[in-house]
Design an enzyme around this catalytic site. Structure first.
Site, mmCIF file in Angstrom:
data_model
loop_
_atom_site.group_PDB
_atom_site.id
_atom_site.type_symbol
_atom_site.label_atom_id
_atom_site.label_comp_id
_atom_site.label_asym_id
_atom_site.label_seq_id
_atom_site.Cartn_x
_atom_site.Cartn_y
_atom_site.Cartn_z
ATOM 1 C CG HIS A 1 -3.604 -3.651 3.144
ATOM 2 N ND1 HIS A 1 -2.551 -3.196 3.913
ATOM 3 C CD2 HIS A 1 -4.239 -2.549 2.693
ATOM 4 C CE1 HIS A 1 -2.559 -1.872 3.933
ATOM 5 N NE2 HIS A 1 -3.571 -1.449 3.195
ATOM 6 C CD GLU B 1 -1.304 -6.318 5.202
ATOM 7 O OE1 GLU B 1 -1.032 -6.567 4.011
ATOM 8 O OE2 GLU B 1 -1.509 -5.161 5.617
ATOM 9 C CB CYS C 1 -0.992 -0.056 1.159
ATOM 10 S SG CYS C 1 -2.494 0.870 0.796
#
Ligand code: GLN
Length: 538
Positions: free
Chosen positions: A507, A509, A381
């Site tokens: 994102h 993650e 990001c």
């Protein structure tokens, strides 16, 4: 009809209620049951999206684009429960909805009160989550005794009455402090916490006791007597030695899942199948090696601020059978001390997401260092946006290039707002949020990682790569390898002539699990392992 488990916490905050709830979910799934997971947060913000990470830790984004509490990350990492916007409600959101209904005239002249209107709404939020599951696990945020938590406790008390004792279970997480000077464990705070709960009318069915030392039989009997739970429902949750992923195993050894299955009359006999989890844990405890990854960001003093990033890095390690050691580097320090001195010796550099100008130049410097030294780099990001700024400034000859988030009038807005974001006034819930599709270019590192042409990843940002600069940067080897075709937006950038350099606007993650590491994190750590091996053989 599903059964309900409510987890509450007492004595102190940060006891790991989220992890414990997630572990319960995992144990029940391992016995073949289907679970739903939910967190109710007593604070007034409508969601944590507007809160500073220092206040609240990371904002966890769901696939359907809700900005939520980071405990939902534990739920997704530990279980297969569907996590969406119904998985997290706050006081602010509940009042918002009730007040909206009142203004519409839905209550037909009634005087609106905490009991029954707010508590009814809380109960409807709990029921909204369930879908077709065997057990709904609802965690109540905060600590028993907090003023703002009362309506939630009142609502779950009512649910206990309405659904019946065998259909609901109250699990209370508490702290048993150990006084080193006198060598004693103390049960009094737990007694007080349970007394507080009973005053409200909630009688715990199990007590999970966080402790640093093992509890003796005597302790368990004392807690049982004073807190009115059977001795076998006093569950010890001792501090883990290696990893939070040990928590389900500890709770299993204490018989928590047997207790739950018995209490709720669930048909899930036998032994839970934890084999995949245990195989994963074995790598965590006994890895073949180690790599060191620098995370260069703004909130380095608070692990929770980048919780899912650290978790996903550890998962990348699991996929490669190595432990990932974190070097937490403040990007402001990079500005003062230089990238070379703070980043020397690391096997990979990650720049996570973020907001605000503080430390931006440090991030850009860290990225330049990664590019020039051939160190594996992963930008997420804001990290991807900084990589684009770095490329524009130092390769494409645009020294003033910037994001309009930080320099409104830059002559070279490499990163800028889309038209639809320019008119946004409300800050809450108005970013580009949740899942968007991305086409991944053949031959790219991202494509090798994903092994798929189209992927879906979660977003949380306002600013975007400015397509007017795409060709110019591509001429310098900085290539867009992932595109959202619906809106023609750059999602992934890479350098081809670099061991591993990937920046993503989304994102990843949030999608990684210890038993299913995200492919980008897996390959980033693989590149770091290769670098570590290369260094060792020098
Ligand atoms: N501040 C940037 C934006 O809003 C990046 C956001 C992020 O990293 N999550 O676009």
């Amino acid at each position: 009809m599903p059964k309900y488990i409510f987890t509450t916490g007492g004595v102190v905050s940060s006891l790991g209620k989220g992890l414990t709830s997630a572990s319960i979910g995992l144990l029940l799934e391992a016995r073949g049951l289907k679970v739903a997971m939910q967190k109710l947060d007593p604070y007034i913000n409508v969601d944590p999206g507007t809160m500073n990470p220092f206040q609240h830790g990371e904002v966890y984004v769901t696939a359907d684009g809700a900005e939520t509490d980071l405990d939902l990350g534990h739920y997704e990492r530990f279980t297969h429960a569907t996590i969406n916007r119904h998985s997290n409600y706050t006081t602010g959101q509940i009042y918002n909805e009730v007040i909206r209904k009142e203004r519409r005239g839905d209550y037909l002249g009634a005087c609106i009160q905490v009991v029954p209107h707010i508590t009814n709404h809380i109960k409807s939020c709990i029921e909204r989550v369930n879908g077709r599951v065997d057990v709904v696990i609802t965690e109540i945020g905060g600590t028993v005794g907090d003023i703002e938590g009362l309506p939630f406790l009142e609502a779950i008390r009512q649910m206990g009455l309405e659904k019946g004792r065998g259909n609901t279970m109250f699990v209370h997480l508490t702290l048993i402090p150990y006084l080193r000077a006198s060598g004693e464990v103390k049960t009094k705070p737990t007694q007080h916490s349970v007394a507080k709960l009973r005053e409200i009318g909630v009688l715990p069915d199990a007590l999970i006791c966080r402790t640093t030392v093992p509890l003796s039989r005597d302790h368990r009997e004392k807690i049982s007597l004073f807190c009115n739970v059977p001795p076998e429902a006093v569950i010890e949750e001792k501090d883990v030695d290696h990893s939070i992923y040990e928590v389900p195993i500890i709770l299993r050894k204490e018989g928590l899942d047997d207790l739950i299955v018995r209490h709720l009359g669930l048909e899930a006999g036998g032994v839970p199948d934890l084999s995949a989890w245990e195989r994963m844990l074995d790598i965590v405890i006994r890895p073949d090696g180690e790599v060191e990854i620098a995370v260069v960001g703004k909130y380095m003093a608070l692990h929770d601020a980048y919780k899912s990033v650290y978790e996903a890095l550890a998962h990348g390690g699991i996929a490669n059978r190595v432990r990932v050691k974190f070097r937490k580097v403040s990007s402001q320090d990079v500005e003062e001390k230089g990238a070379e001195s703070l980043l020397s010796g690391v096997h990979g550099i990650l720049v996570p997401g973020g907001f605000g100008i503080r430390g931006i130049e440090g991030k850009v410097a860290a990225i330049r260092h990664a590019r020039e030294k051939g160190i594996p780099f992963f930008g997420i990001c804001l990290g991807m946006q900084c990589a684009s700024i770095e490329a524009a400034r130092n390769l494409a000859g645009l020294p003033d290039a910037h994001s309009t988030e930080f320099a409104k009038d830059t002559p070279h807005p490499i990163i800028s707002l889309l038209e639809e974001q320019r008119t946004v006034r409300d800050m809450g819930g108005t970013m580009r949020l949740g899942n968007y599709s991305c086409h991944v270019l053949v031959g790219s590192a991202a494509r090798r990682a994903y092994g798929a042409e189209v992927v879906h990843e979660r977003h949380r940002h306002r600013f975007e790569f400015n397509n007017e600069y795409r060709d110019r940067l591509e001429q310098h080897g900085f290539v867009a390898t992932g595109i959202n075709e619906d809106h023609d937006l750059v999602e992934i950038v890479e350098y081809r002539d670099h061991p591993w350099f990937v920046g993503v606007q989304f994102h990843p993650e949030f999608r990684s699990k210890p038993t299913a590491p995200h492919p980008l994190f897996r390959d980033f750590i693989a590149a770091a392992v290769a670098r570590a091996g290369g260094e060792a053989s020098k």
